[in-house]
Design a protein around this motif. Structure first.
Motif, PDB file in Angstrom:
ATOM      1  N   LYS A   1      27.043   1.785  49.695  1.00  0.00           N
ATOM      2  CA  LYS A   1      27.250   3.212  49.974  1.00  0.00           C
ATOM      3  C   LYS A   1      26.355   4.078  49.093  1.00  0.00           C
ATOM      4  O   LYS A   1      25.728   5.026  49.568  1.00  0.00           O
ATOM      5  CB  LYS A   1      28.717   3.577  49.751  1.00  0.00           C
ATOM      6  CG  LYS A   1      29.033   5.030  50.096  1.00  0.00           C
ATOM      7  CD  LYS A   1      30.503   5.338  49.922  1.00  0.00           C
ATOM      8  CE  LYS A   1      30.862   5.523  48.475  1.00  0.00           C
ATOM      9  NZ  LYS A   1      32.255   6.016  48.291  1.00  0.00           N
ATOM     10  N   PHE A   2      26.268   3.740  47.810  1.00  0.00           N
ATOM     11  CA  PHE A   2      25.422   4.510  46.900  1.00  0.00           C
ATOM     12  C   PHE A   2      23.962   4.474  47.346  1.00  0.00           C
ATOM     13  O   PHE A   2      23.267   5.493  47.339  1.00  0.00           O
ATOM     14  CB  PHE A   2      25.538   3.961  45.475  1.00  0.00           C
ATOM     15  CG  PHE A   2      26.897   4.147  44.848  1.00  0.00           C
ATOM     16  CD1 PHE A   2      27.746   5.164  45.267  1.00  0.00           C
ATOM     17  CD2 PHE A   2      27.322   3.300  43.833  1.00  0.00           C
ATOM     18  CE1 PHE A   2      28.999   5.339  44.683  1.00  0.00           C
ATOM     19  CE2 PHE A   2      28.567   3.465  43.246  1.00  0.00           C
ATOM     20  CZ  PHE A   2      29.408   4.479  43.674  1.00  0.00           C
TER      21      PHE A   2
ATOM     22  N   HIS B   1      27.880  11.377  32.763  1.00  0.00           N
ATOM     23  CA  HIS B   1      27.486  11.910  34.075  1.00  0.00           C
ATOM     24  C   HIS B   1      26.715  10.883  34.917  1.00  0.00           C
ATOM     25  O   HIS B   1      25.724  11.215  35.563  1.00  0.00           O
ATOM     26  CB  HIS B   1      26.653  13.188  33.909  1.00  0.00           C
ATOM     27  CG  HIS B   1      27.338  14.242  33.100  1.00  0.00           C
ATOM     28  ND1 HIS B   1      28.469  14.897  33.533  1.00  0.00           N
ATOM     29  CD2 HIS B   1      27.071  14.724  31.847  1.00  0.00           C
ATOM     30  CE1 HIS B   1      28.872  15.755  32.596  1.00  0.00           C
ATOM     31  NE2 HIS B   1      28.042  15.660  31.570  1.00  0.00           N
ATOM     32  N   ILE B   2      27.199   9.637  34.866  1.00  0.00           N
ATOM     33  CA  ILE B   2      26.643   8.600  35.735  1.00  0.00           C
ATOM     34  C   ILE B   2      27.410   8.652  37.054  1.00  0.00           C
ATOM     35  O   ILE B   2      28.575   8.265  37.122  1.00  0.00           O
ATOM     36  CB  ILE B   2      26.750   7.202  35.092  1.00  0.00           C
ATOM     37  CG1 ILE B   2      26.003   7.166  33.757  1.00  0.00           C
ATOM     38  CG2 ILE B   2      26.220   6.142  36.039  1.00  0.00           C
ATOM     39  CD1 ILE B   2      24.518   7.369  33.857  1.00  0.00           C
ATOM     40  N   LYS B   3      26.769   9.117  38.081  1.00  0.00           N
ATOM     41  CA  LYS B   3      27.438   9.335  39.364  1.00  0.00           C
ATOM     42  C   LYS B   3      27.680   8.018  40.102  1.00  0.00           C
ATOM     43  O   LYS B   3      28.742   7.797  40.673  1.00  0.00           O
ATOM     44  CB  LYS B   3      26.590  10.273  40.221  1.00  0.00           C
ATOM     45  CG  LYS B   3      27.240  10.701  41.514  1.00  0.00           C
ATOM     46  CD  LYS B   3      26.351  11.670  42.270  1.00  0.00           C
ATOM     47  CE  LYS B   3      26.974  12.091  43.596  1.00  0.00           C
ATOM     48  NZ  LYS B   3      26.087  13.000  44.359  1.00  0.00           N
ATOM     49  N   HIS B   4      26.668   7.144  40.098  1.00  0.00           N
ATOM     50  CA  HIS B   4      26.754   5.881  40.837  1.00  0.00           C
ATOM     51  C   HIS B   4      27.057   4.750  39.853  1.00  0.00           C
ATOM     52  O   HIS B   4      26.155   4.197  39.218  1.00  0.00           O
ATOM     53  CB  HIS B   4      25.451   5.608  41.587  1.00  0.00           C
ATOM     54  CG  HIS B   4      25.027   6.742  42.476  1.00  0.00           C
ATOM     55  ND1 HIS B   4      25.892   7.359  43.350  1.00  0.00           N
ATOM     56  CD2 HIS B   4      23.835   7.380  42.620  1.00  0.00           C
ATOM     57  CE1 HIS B   4      25.257   8.319  44.007  1.00  0.00           C
ATOM     58  NE2 HIS B   4      24.010   8.354  43.573  1.00  0.00           N
TER      59      HIS B   4
ATOM     60  N   VAL C   1      27.344  -1.919  36.614  1.00  0.00           N
ATOM     61  CA  VAL C   1      26.106  -1.527  37.290  1.00  0.00           C
ATOM     62  C   VAL C   1      26.042  -0.006  37.376  1.00  0.00           C
ATOM     63  O   VAL C   1      27.014   0.634  37.801  1.00  0.00           O
ATOM     64  CB  VAL C   1      26.004  -2.144  38.704  1.00  0.00           C
ATOM     65  CG1 VAL C   1      24.863  -1.509  39.491  1.00  0.00           C
ATOM     66  CG2 VAL C   1      25.784  -3.642  38.620  1.00  0.00           C
ATOM     67  N   PHE C   2      24.911   0.570  36.947  1.00  0.00           N
ATOM     68  CA  PHE C   2      24.613   1.992  37.144  1.00  0.00           C
ATOM     69  C   PHE C   2      23.409   2.092  38.074  1.00  0.00           C
ATOM     70  O   PHE C   2      22.475   1.284  37.978  1.00  0.00           O
ATOM     71  CB  PHE C   2      24.218   2.694  35.835  1.00  0.00           C
ATOM     72  CG  PHE C   2      25.259   2.700  34.761  1.00  0.00           C
ATOM     73  CD1 PHE C   2      26.590   2.434  35.017  1.00  0.00           C
ATOM     74  CD2 PHE C   2      24.900   2.990  33.449  1.00  0.00           C
ATOM     75  CE1 PHE C   2      27.532   2.447  34.018  1.00  0.00           C
ATOM     76  CE2 PHE C   2      25.835   3.009  32.432  1.00  0.00           C
ATOM     77  CZ  PHE C   2      27.152   2.738  32.719  1.00  0.00           C
ATOM     78  N   LEU C   3      23.412   3.092  38.946  1.00  0.00           N
ATOM     79  CA  LEU C   3      22.252   3.405  39.785  1.00  0.00           C
ATOM     80  C   LEU C   3      21.890   4.866  39.575  1.00  0.00           C
ATOM     81  O   LEU C   3      22.767   5.730  39.604  1.00  0.00           O
ATOM     82  CB  LEU C   3      22.557   3.162  41.263  1.00  0.00           C
ATOM     83  CG  LEU C   3      23.043   1.761  41.664  1.00  0.00           C
ATOM     84  CD1 LEU C   3      23.470   1.748  43.114  1.00  0.00           C
ATOM     85  CD2 LEU C   3      21.978   0.725  41.429  1.00  0.00           C
TER      86      LEU C   3
END
Length: 363
Positions: free
Chosen positions: A140-141, A223-226, A235-237
């Motif tokens: 989804k991200f 403020h890591i949205k994904h 996991v960060f995107l």
């Protein structure tokens, strides 16, 4: 915006409320009967006390109730080693009666309480989520934000063994005020030794509760949205590589408060240069594949069904693996190699038949 902030303040206020009157719910006969059924689920093939408890849940629930009323003393767990992906894990197995049943009875009552503040993308050991929810979140991200350029992947070093038990006890005292329940939680934590013991049913829920502050810090302060977390895998995107490096530096301080640290093999790379290897999948641009070890596990289950015939336990495992396989370019292999031996529909019918039989016997 104002409405959203008001909702957030209301949630924070409600999340601070401490819940009491839980001990009676945990020790009620209905909750204990359910705990016996859950503790013996998919174990009826075993001999001895587990098989007897599966066949007589009401009798064993009454026995556990009497033991709790007299004051339960947990036995030291037995330790066995299990090899997983070239790693050896020490698994601590608590005594089935009454320890495992009490663990289930406790978690059935407190899970809704300790999960109140859980992030929606915390996917490990949560009913209705799991690896499928983590896969859907990543996909989804990627789909919603085509400008994602970088991936950060890390996991927490020796997470379960490193959990600070005293800090976890303090966290429980912020949400639960029932003294008897808190003593029960303390006894379970002390019985497992240092950290959270791998092999205890309680460790799954306790670990997510321990990392709730970490999850909220990642979303609200960094403020890591994904962001997706499965147990201790993270996991960060994001579009900005520098932002991910800053987030990694900040994580060290956040985790240090809980006596945790990130493994040294953390990575940041450009999305598309190689796949994202996470929760048994490999995420490429435009498609997703199963990891090799998951694919091989599925083929082993199919070979067992072909050799020994269709059995309930293998059908449950087969359905679990097929729920992963259906999202990959797996269709041709399934039609040619697997479907002639067993189809997903046939396996589901067998599992449903057994579930109805058990429900009729219990009801």
């Amino acid at each position: 915006m104002k409405h959203r902030k008001a909702q957030q303040r209301l949630f924070e206020k409600e999340s601070m409320k401490r819940i009491g009157y839980l001990y009676e719910k945990i020790t009620s006969i209905d909750n204990l009967i359910l705990a016996v059924r859950n503790a013996t689920k998919n174990k009826k093939h075993r001999r001895g006390i587990v098989k007897d408890a599966h066949d007589n849940p009401e009798m064993y629930a009454a026995r556990v109730q009497r033991i709790i009323e007299r004051g339960i003393t947990f036995s030291p767990p037995r330790t066995r080693q299990r090899r997983e992906h070239n790693k050896i894990r020490n698994i601590k197995v608590p005594r089935f009666f009454p320890d495992q049943i009490v663990h289930w009875a406790l978690m059935q009552v407190i899970n809704p309480i300790i999960n109140r503040g859980m992030d929606r993308y915390c996917c490990g050991s949560v009913v209705g989520r799991g690896t499928t929810a983590a896969r859907k979140a990543i996909e989804k991200f990627i789909k919603r934000d085509p400008k994602i350029k970088y991936v950060y992947k890390a996991d927490i070093h020796h997470f379960f063994e490193s959990v600070d038990i005293e800090l976890l006890k303090q966290k429980f005292r912020r949400v639960i005020k029932d003294a008897k329940v808190l003593k029960l939680i303390d006894d379970i934590l002390d019985n497992g030794g240092s950290g959270l013991p791998i092999g205890y049913y309680t460790s799954q829920g306790f670990s997510n509760f321990y990392l709730q502050t970490f999850d909220h810090t990642v979303k609200e302060k960094l403020h890591i949205k994904h962001y997706v977390r499965y147990a201790d895998d993270i996991v960060f995107l994001d579009r900005n590589k520098r932002k991910l490096h800053k987030a990694h530096d900040a994580l060290a301080g956040v985790l240090k408060r809980g006596n945790l640290r990130v493994k040294d093999d953390w990575q940041i790379w450009r999305y598309g240069s190689r796949p994202i290897d996470f929760v048994g999948y490999r995420f490429y641009k435009g498609f997703t594949l199963l990891r090799k070890h998951v694919f091989y596990s599925l083929t082993r289950v199919v070979r067992k069904i072909k050799r020994f015939g269709v059995r309930l336990r293998q059908c449950v495992r087969f359905i679990s693996y097929m729920s992963r396989a259906k999202v990959t370019n797996f269709k041709k292999y399934y039609i040619e190699r697997i479907k002639p031996i067993i189809s997903k529909g046939k396996a589901q019918k067998i599992v449903s038949y057994h579930a109805r039989t058990i429900a009729a016997a219990c009801g």
